[in-house]
Structure formats: structure tokens, C-alpha cells
Design a protein around this motif. Structure first.
Motif, short mmCIF file in Angstrom:
data_model
loop_
_atom_site.label_atom_id
_atom_site.label_comp_id
_atom_site.label_asym_id
_atom_site.label_seq_id
_atom_site.Cartn_x
_atom_site.Cartn_y
_atom_site.Cartn_z
N SER A 100 -42.75 5.33 18.73
CA SER A 100 -42.00 4.07 18.31
C SER A 100 -42.59 3.30 17.27
CB SER A 100 -41.44 2.91 19.14
OG SER A 100 -40.91 1.67 19.33
N THR A 150 -36.07 1.98 11.07
CA THR A 150 -37.68 2.18 11.21
C THR A 150 -37.84 2.90 9.11
OG1 THR A 150 -38.14 1.07 13.38
CG2 THR A 150 -39.82 1.76 11.56
N THR A 180 -48.76 2.70 16.05
CA THR A 180 -47.33 3.19 16.91
C THR A 180 -47.48 3.10 18.72
OG1 THR A 180 -46.10 5.27 16.38
CG2 THR A 180 -48.52 5.17 16.46
N ALA A 235 -38.65 -0.02 20.94
CA ALA A 235 -39.58 -0.34 20.45
C ALA A 235 -39.85 -2.39 20.33
CB ALA A 235 -38.45 -0.47 19.36
N ALA A 236 -38.97 -2.85 21.23
CA ALA A 236 -39.10 -4.14 21.49
C ALA A 236 -40.56 -3.72 22.20
CB ALA A 236 -38.37 -4.71 22.53
N ALA A 262 -43.68 -3.66 20.33
CA ALA A 262 -43.51 -4.57 19.61
C ALA A 262 -44.47 -6.03 19.92
CB ALA A 262 -42.25 -5.68 18.92
N GLN A 263 -43.90 -5.81 21.15
CA GLN A 263 -45.10 -6.80 22.19
C GLN A 263 -46.60 -6.64 22.25
OE1 GLN A 263 -43.06 -8.72 25.39
NE2 GLN A 263 -41.33 -7.98 24.59
N ALA A 281 -44.90 0.20 16.62
CA ALA A 281 -44.85 -0.72 17.18
C ALA A 281 -45.47 -2.18 15.88
CB ALA A 281 -46.51 -0.87 18.35
N ALA A 282 -45.84 -1.94 14.60
CA ALA A 282 -46.46 -3.04 13.31
C ALA A 282 -46.96 -1.83 12.90
CB ALA A 282 -47.81 -4.14 13.78
N ALA A 319 -48.18 -4.21 20.07
CA ALA A 319 -49.09 -4.72 19.08
C ALA A 319 -49.16 -6.11 18.67
CB ALA A 319 -47.62 -4.38 17.99
N MET A 320 -48.57 -7.31 19.26
CA MET A 320 -49.20 -8.66 19.53
C MET A 320 -50.45 -8.97 20.13
SD MET A 320 -44.75 -10.07 18.83
CE MET A 320 -45.23 -12.15 19.52
#
Length: 829
Positions: free
Chosen positions: A559, A283, A566, A583-584, A587-588, A561-562, A590-591
Motif C-alpha cells: 500500500s 493510486t 510504501t 492505505a489509511a 498514510a498515518q 504511504a507517500a 508516513a506522517m
């Protein structure tokens, strides 16, 4: 019908002559025999431009009126009906006058192209959507009329119309661009040399990108894989290791030395998904690449050099930057380095191998993997304990039977012990101990490491080979099993999170699940406050656990997120594999947060649309309700002032004045009701619901109606419970209902007011004389009319604000409304 072709004359700045160039193209096409029509041309008062349009068939503009002003637009229907071969349409990014069929002129052009006509048109570079923020930063002028880049990219031909900044400013001074009263302001603001130079560079770079796209399409269509060095494209390969920043900066320095070159970074992820780089390091390296003007890419592949070169060929890469191998000399000798394999297969692509600190640390010729990496620390130390206990115990037992067993049997038993220990987690110590014990205690000469017999030497060699093969296979299987179990656990965690997302759980529940899966003490999702970029501030979007961290630096694990978000966690330290899964999950999350914000925005938009609809219907109802009393007052005043020489009798004059006063009072009351309704919707109308005696309220309602109350027949039970309402508001609502019932009731018949008690409520029916006398109802047409009335709308909203319900019952002709009130004390039905 084939689609027409779009040709664009792209202006680097206003006044460079793009319209003139378009008209020159039209004249050239006309002279070659093409049917050319001017759909829309704006010469801006420039005589040479207007003169160049002479001789071309011009479609008259369509005149439109908006807010009292007259505007002219391209007559799209007339151009379609004329259907020329080529249409000249100026100012592609123009916004049409409201009321036109399309919002933007480029949409008109799309219709012309779909109809099979070729179109020659003219936008400016500042009108491109992707460059709007850049142009605003350069010139300080926001672009209100923009054009999607995709529209321009679909053009068959794009020609840049450009002038040197000084020449353009000279044209401005000569009055060839703007009127004299605008020249000074334009030269000191928008048309400064720096602004014009920057706009010119933007236009050239944007057009160069389009040329690059065309080149890539040509190479793909013709199967050309070898790189064409039209410009330098430098690719830096990243493993996620600490040397990544060194490689990126080295590649960036190479890029800056070659104007027009591009920087790309690539990280290759193994397809088995079991070995990954540190996500935090990747990142950070991605952010560094993007800050240096490059682009970050990620792909999947098992053969790193092959995957790297496939990407390089697809992107027309001219140079590849690699880091020096971190492998030891023995590993490099056995397997080769990535750099050497890439150089052997690179062909015309240059490969630059950059040294770094980590490469210097890999100078040891023998570098064994960490002993606990294959099976984990617990199993390794268990195997060490078995080596220290089991092998000596076995050797002691066999020593007692030394006269009855031979060396082969001893080696078989030791081999079995070594294999068992290797399955647990330690091959090398067990093998070494077994060989030493078997040689020392069972091979002649005894109690010595020397071996006399050749057959004994061969037996020991076969024992070692067999133990190494079986132990290696066993250790590999154990490692693969451990990795598979871990991958299954990671997949289960991600699947649980995805399932929770599908079920629509909130962020707090999702964070709590993440906290449980990773065994953390507290987790929080943080969003950066972009309104204060100089001083980063964070806002806790959601949290789970005790005292979740409110800042990234307060967390033990962080981590991204977008962008601007974070995931911060407090608790145990996570290894690189756990950080990857985290991290995955980030990301979810953040979505999910973005989806929630979009849903909230959509709901807010729906509420605003409903509010606008309600406001429009209220204004319509108010205009209709006000029309009748105002018309009555106007008629009465007209009778009083129609003929000054023939005044009406005093009695008729007084009657007309009384009628006018009543009508004006009714109009004033309607305006007051409308004001109260607006205050109610704005939640600024105070209410105090409490237990109210309904009998007292009904008595006050009848007193409010005055003599008209004699025409209301009440049907009330002997005992009415107290209801929960605001007494003044309830009196107002019932008085309005009664007055409306009287207004709809014929003079010879009474209106009806009926109260009925039910479990936890009281229903008050107000009907006119057309109903059945007890809870009569209103027809569908009449119900629609009464519901749209301002006074009834206000009464309904006031009732709802008190926690009551006011509804019509559309089944019987006439006026009928029912007001349902909650009771303060439940009475038996």
C-alpha cells in the motif's frame, strides 16, 4: 490607511526591456500629475534606460559596507519618509546586502505597499519560486534570487514584457544588454534560441494561469455557474475500476488535440464510507493522470451525477469523459445508468461515454449479485443447510397433521421458517423450497405442483410477497449490521493507531499494532532511495514481525504511504475494504515518519545552534585569555627595545625576558588547551577511565605545581576510595583547578583542597584563600568569569567526558570549584 497597489512588468528573459517599460510607466504617470519617485533603478549601463529616468525624482541610494566592499541599496526609510504616490522599484527578487532591515527587496516593497504607496516593479519569470527548478533544467543555471509566487499573484496588474528570441539575440550582439566581453558566452549558453523560447512559453503559461484565476474570481463574485469555454477543460470520472486507465488515456488524447487544454480526474467517494474502490487501482490511476500532466481530485457525494456536475461547474469543465455502464440490462432499466443521468443534467457541458472491455461483459440481461456478498459465506452456507434440513423436517411434521391443519396454517409456519432462514443469510433458496413443499404436500391436488382452488393460488401469492418483503428487509438489516460492525472495527483500528501516535510511540510499535489489527505475519515501512533513480532501491525504515519484507515485490500486500514510501506486508491476502483501511494506516505511518524526521532535523538544528554558540563563546574566552599574556609579553619586549642607546641592566633585561617567555608559554598553553577542547568536542581525544588511587593523583598534582604547592592546604580523610577516571586527565584537571585557586589567592593566605566521601562518590573542593577554608565557594560575578575561561571550560568538559562533574558553587566570594568523581567501590558514608 488603504494598502497601495502593486503593478508588475514581468520580463520573459533578461534584457527584454522591463526596466525601460517601468520607467515609461513612471513618466506617463508623472505627466498625468502623479507624484512619482524612483526608489531604485538599475540601468545596467544602458544609456536609453538611464536617459528615461531623467526628470523623475530619484531617492539617493543607501551605501553599505560588507566584507570590505561598498554596496548600494534602496534607502527604504528615505522612500517611506518621502511618501510619494508611486514608487518605482527595480529587480523585485533582489537579495539585500546583509545588515539591511529586510532580507529581500520584495519585503521592502511590502512595507511601501502597507504604507499606502503604489509600487511599479520588475521581476523576471526565472525569479518565480515555483519555476526555479524548471528554469534550471532548461538553462542549466540555478536561480539564487527567487521571489514567492504569492507576492506576484497579489499584484493588481501584471504586464508581460516580451521579445522574439532572434530580436533579443540581435540586441545582445549590438551590446544593448551585456558588455562586449560577456556577449559570446551569453549567446552560446543562456541566450540560446531554445532557452529563450522555453522561458517565453513559461512566462505566457504562468500569466495565463493568473488570468484564469482572475476569471474564476469574477465568475464566483457574479454567481456565474455556466462554463465559459475560454479553453478546454476535460474531466474524466473514475470509479476505481479496471476501466479507469482506458478512460484516462482516451481523455488525454482529447486533451493533446486541443492546445492549452487541461486534464482533470475526479473520484467520488460515497458519504457513508461503506463502499469504496480498490485503493491500489486508484493510486495507479492517480499516478497515470499526473504523469500525463493532469490533476487528480477526490470528493464526497451520494448522487454521483449530481456531484460530478457540481464539480464540473465549479471548475469550468467543458467536457466530461465517462465509462460505459457495467450494469446489466435489467439493472439499467430499473435504475438507469450514470451516463444517461449525467447527460440529462449536463446542460452545455459535453459528455463523452467511452466503451471498454468491462462494459461488454455486462451484456447479460439478468445479473444477480453474488449470493454470499450480503451476509458472508459462513452465514450463507448455514442458511443453505437450514433450508435443506429444517424445511423438510417441518414439512414432514405437518404432513402427519394434514387432516387437522389447513393451508393457511401451513403457510404461516413455512413463512416463519423462511424469515428465520432469511435472517441467517439465505432468502431465495428458502423461499423456493417453502413454496414447492407447501404446494406439493398441502395444496390440492396433493403430490402435484398444480393448484385447483383460486383461494389457494391467492394464499401462495400472498405468502411469496410477504416472504420476499420480510426476507428482503431482514437481509438488508443483516447486511447493514455487518457493514456497521466492519466500519466500527475499522474506526477502532484507526483510532488505536492515532492514539498510539499521540502517545509518541515509535514506528516499530505502530507497525506492530498494524500487524496485529490485520492479522499479518510481518509488516515493514519502505523508503525509496532517490539517489539512484535508474535502479530503484528500497530501505527498511522500520519493521514488525518475523522477517519483514525488504522490497515491495517480496510482499503479499503493498500500500503506497507517500511519495517514495510504501507499506509492505506478508501474510494473508486482504480484500478491497481491508486494503482501504491499510492505505489509511500507511498514510498515518508516513506522517509519523515525516514528523519524526522533522523533529530530528529540528533537534539537529538546535544542536548545531548550541555548538555554534559554544564555539563563539570559546573564541571569545580564548581571545580574552590570550590578551593578558600577550599584552604582558608585548610590554616586556617593549622595555627591551624601547631605547637602543639605553639598554636596561642585565638583571632587568633577564627579568623582562623571563616575563616574556612565561607569557608566551602561557599563550601557547592556552592555544594547546583550545586545540584539546576542539578535539574533545569532535570526540577525537582518547580517554581510558579505570580505577585510580586518588591519593597518588593528588601527590602528582602537588609535584606538578612545584613551589606553589606549599601555599595549598589539603584536608583529606584518612581513607579515600579509588575513583573511576583517566589518571592523566584527572591530574591535569586538578592541577588546573589548583593553579587557578592559587592565582585568585592573596600571597599571605593559603588555598584549600578538600576531599569528602559520599555514597558512591568523592567530592574534591578547590578554593582560594577568600573562602572558609573547607569547600569555599565563588561569587556570582567571579564564577561567570572563571567559567568562561578556556582552561576551566576544558577542565569541565574533560571531567564530563570521564563521567565526572565540575561545577562552581556561587554563594561565597572567591574561587571555589567542586569536582565530583564516581567511586570504584562503594564505602559507607
Amino acid at each position: 490607511m488603504p494598502r497601495g497597489r502593486l503593478r508588475i512588468h514581468l520580463g520573459a528573459a533578461p534584457g527584454v526591456g522591463k526596466t525601460y517599460a517601468m520607467l515609461e510607466e513612471g513618466q506617463r504617470l508623472r505627466s498625468s500629475g502623479a507624484d512619482v519617485v524612483v526608489g531604485f533603478v538599475e540601468p545596467h549601463g544602458r544609456r536609453p534606460t538611464a536617459a528615461l529616468a531623467e526628470g523623475l525624482d530619484t531617492i539617493p541610494r543607501r551605501r553599505m559596507t560588507h566584507r570590505g566592499a561598498v554596496f548600494t541599496e534602496m534607502d527604504l526609510d528615505a522612500v517611506l519618509a518621502r511618501h510619494p504616490q508611486v514608487a518605482l522599484v527595480d529587480e523585485l527578487a533582489h537579495t539585500n546586502v546583509p545588515g539591511s532591515r529586510n532580507t529581500k527587496r520584495w519585503q521592502d516593497v511590502e512595507e511601501l505597499l502597507d504604507a499606502g504607496m503604489d509600487v511599479v516593479t520588475t521581476p523576471n519569470v526565472q525569479h518565480l519560486e515555483s519555476l526555479g527548478d524548471v528554469v534550471r533544467q532548461i538553462t542549466g543555471v540555478p536561480q539564487r534570487e527567487t521571489l514567492p509566487d504569492e507576492v506576484a499573484r497579489r499584484a493588481e496588474q501584471i504586464e508581460l514584457v516580451d521579445l522574439e528570441p532572434e530580436l533579443l539575440r540581435r540586441r545582445m550582439l549590438h551590446g544593448e544588454i551585456y558588455p562586449s566581453d560577456r556577449i559570446e558566452a551569453a549567446l552560446t549558453h543562456y541566450f540560446r534560441v531554445g532557452n529563450l523560447t522555453a522561458l517565453r512559453e513559461l512566462a505566457l503559461l504562468w500569466l495565463a494561469d493568473r488570468v484564469e484565476e482572475g476569471l474564476q474570481r469574477y465568475r464566483a463574485e457574479h454567481g456565474i455557474t455556466a462554463p465559459w469555454e475560454t479553453r478546454e477543460r476535460i474531466l474524466v470520472a473514475l470509479t476505481g475500476g479496471p476501466e479507469g486507465e482506458t478512460l484516462i488515456r482516451r481523455a488525454a488524447r482529447v486533451t493533446t488535440r486541443t492546445p492549452g487544454s487541461q486534464l482533470l480526474a475526479l473520484h467520488v467517494v460515497p458519504s457513508d464510507g461503506l463502499a469504496h474502490a480498490d485503493p491500489a487501482a486508484l493510486t495507479a490511476q492517480r499516478a497515470l493522470v499526473e504523469s500525463l500532466g493532469g490533476s487528480f481530485h477526490q470528493t464526497t457525494g451520494d448522487d454521483l451525477p449530481e456531484t460530478l456536475l457540481e464539480f464540473a461547474e465549479a471548475e469550468n469543465i467543458t467536457q466530461i469523459v465517462l465509462g460505459a455502464s457495467r450494469r446489466g440490462r435489467l439493472s439499467t432499466f430499473l435504475y438507469g445508468s450514470v451516463g444517461h443521468r449525467t447527460i440529462r443534467r449536463s446542460g452545455p457541458i459535453d459528455v463523452l461515454v467511452v466503451t471498454h472491455e468491462r462494459a461488454a461483459r455486462a451484456s447479460s440481461p439478468f445479473r444477480l449479485p453474488h449470493p454470499t456478498r450480503a451476509t458472508g459465506p459462513r452465514r450463507f452456507w448455514t442458511a443453505m443447510l437450514m433450508t435443506a434440513v429444517a424445511l423438510p423436517a417441518l414439512t414432514l411434521a405437518l404432513t402427519a397433521l394434514r387432516d387437522h391443519v389447513d393451508l393457511s396454517f401451513v403457510l404461516v409456519l413455512h413463512l416463519l421458517a423462511v424469515v428465520v432462514i432469511a435472517l441467517v443469510g439465505g432468502l431465495v433458496p428458502a423461499l423456493l423450497a417453502a413454496v414447492l413443499l407447501a404446494d406439493y404436500y398441502f395444496t390440492a391436488p396433493l403430490h402435484s405442483l398444480n393448484v385447483e382452488s383460486t383461494s389457494d393460488v391467492l394464499s401462495l401469492v400472498v405468502f411469496v410477497i410477504t416472504a420476499v418483503v420480510v426476507g428482503t428487509v431482514s437481509g438488508t438489516a443483516a447486511r447493514r449490521t455487518r457493514e456497521a460492525v466492519r466500519a466500527r472495527s475499522e474506526a477502532r483500528a484507526l483510532s488505536r493507531l492515532a492514539t498510539t501516535l499521540m502517545h509518541g510511540e515509535g514506528l516499530a510499535a505502530l507497525l506492530e499494532q498494524v500487524r496485529e489489527d490485520f492479522g499479518l505475519d510481518a509488516v515493514s515501512l519502505l523508503e525509496e532511495d532517490t539517489e539512484h533513480p535508474a535502479e530503484p532501491r528500497w530501505r527498511v525504515v522500520a519493521g514488525a514481525g518475523e522477517d519483514p519484507p525488504a522490497r515491495p515485490y517480496e510482499a503479499d500486500v503493498e500500500s503506497p504511504a507517500a511519495d517514495g514510501m510504501t507499506l509492505a506486508a506478508r501474510g494473508r491476502t486482504l480484500n478491497s475494504d481491508d486494503r482501504l483501511v491499510l492505505a489509511a494506516c500507511a498514510a498515518q505511518l508516513a506522517m509519523a515518519y515525516a514528523h519524526g524526521r522533522l523533529a530530528a532535523a529540528a533537534a539537529e538544528t538546535g544542536l548545531r545552534a548550541d555548538a555554534e554558540h559554544t564555539r563563539a563563546s570559546l573564541l571569545l574566552a580564548a581571545s580574552r585569555d590570550l590578551r593578558a599574556p600577550l599584552r604582558t609579553a608585548e610590554g616586556a619586549l617593549h622595555h627591551l627595545s624601547a631605547d637602543p642607546n639605553a639598554r636596561p641592566p642585565a638583571r632587568e633585561e633577564e627579568r623582562y625576558l623571563a616575563t616574556a617567555r612565561r607569557s608566551v608559554r602561557r599563550a601557547a598553553q592556552l592555544v594547546a588547551d583550545l586545540d584539546d577542547l576542539s578535539r574533545l568536542h569532535a570526540e577525537s581525544l582518547d580517554m581510558y577511565p579505570r580505577p585510580v588511587d586518588l591519593d597518588d593523583v593528588l601527590t602528582e598534582v602537588l609535584d606538578t605545581l612545584g613551589p606553589g604547592s606549599r601555599r595549598i592546604r589539603c584536608h583529606l580523610p584518612d581513607r579515600l576510595p579509588d575513583v573511576i577516571a583517566d589518571a592523566a586527565v584527572l591530574t591535569r584537571v586538578l592541577a588546573v583547578l589548583a593553579a587557578e585557586a592559587l592565582r585568585h589567592t592573596p600571597p599571605e593566605r593559603p588555598a584549600h583542597l578538600t576531599a569528602e566521601t559520599g555514597p558512591g562518590h568523592v567530592a574534591v573542593h578547590v578554593t582560594d584563600g577568600n573562602g572558609d577554608g573547607a569547600g569555599g565557594t565563588v561569587s556570582g560575578t567571579e564564577a561567570d568569569q572563571t567559567e568562561d575561561s578556556v582552561v576551566l571550560r576544558l577542565s569541565r568538559d574533560l571531567a564530563e567526558a570521564m563521567g565526572c562533574a565540575l561545577e562552581p558553587v556561587p554563594s561565597v566570594p572567591g574561587f571555589a570549584m567542586v569536582l565530583t568523581l564516581p567511586t570504584a567501590v562503594h564505602l559507607p558514608a
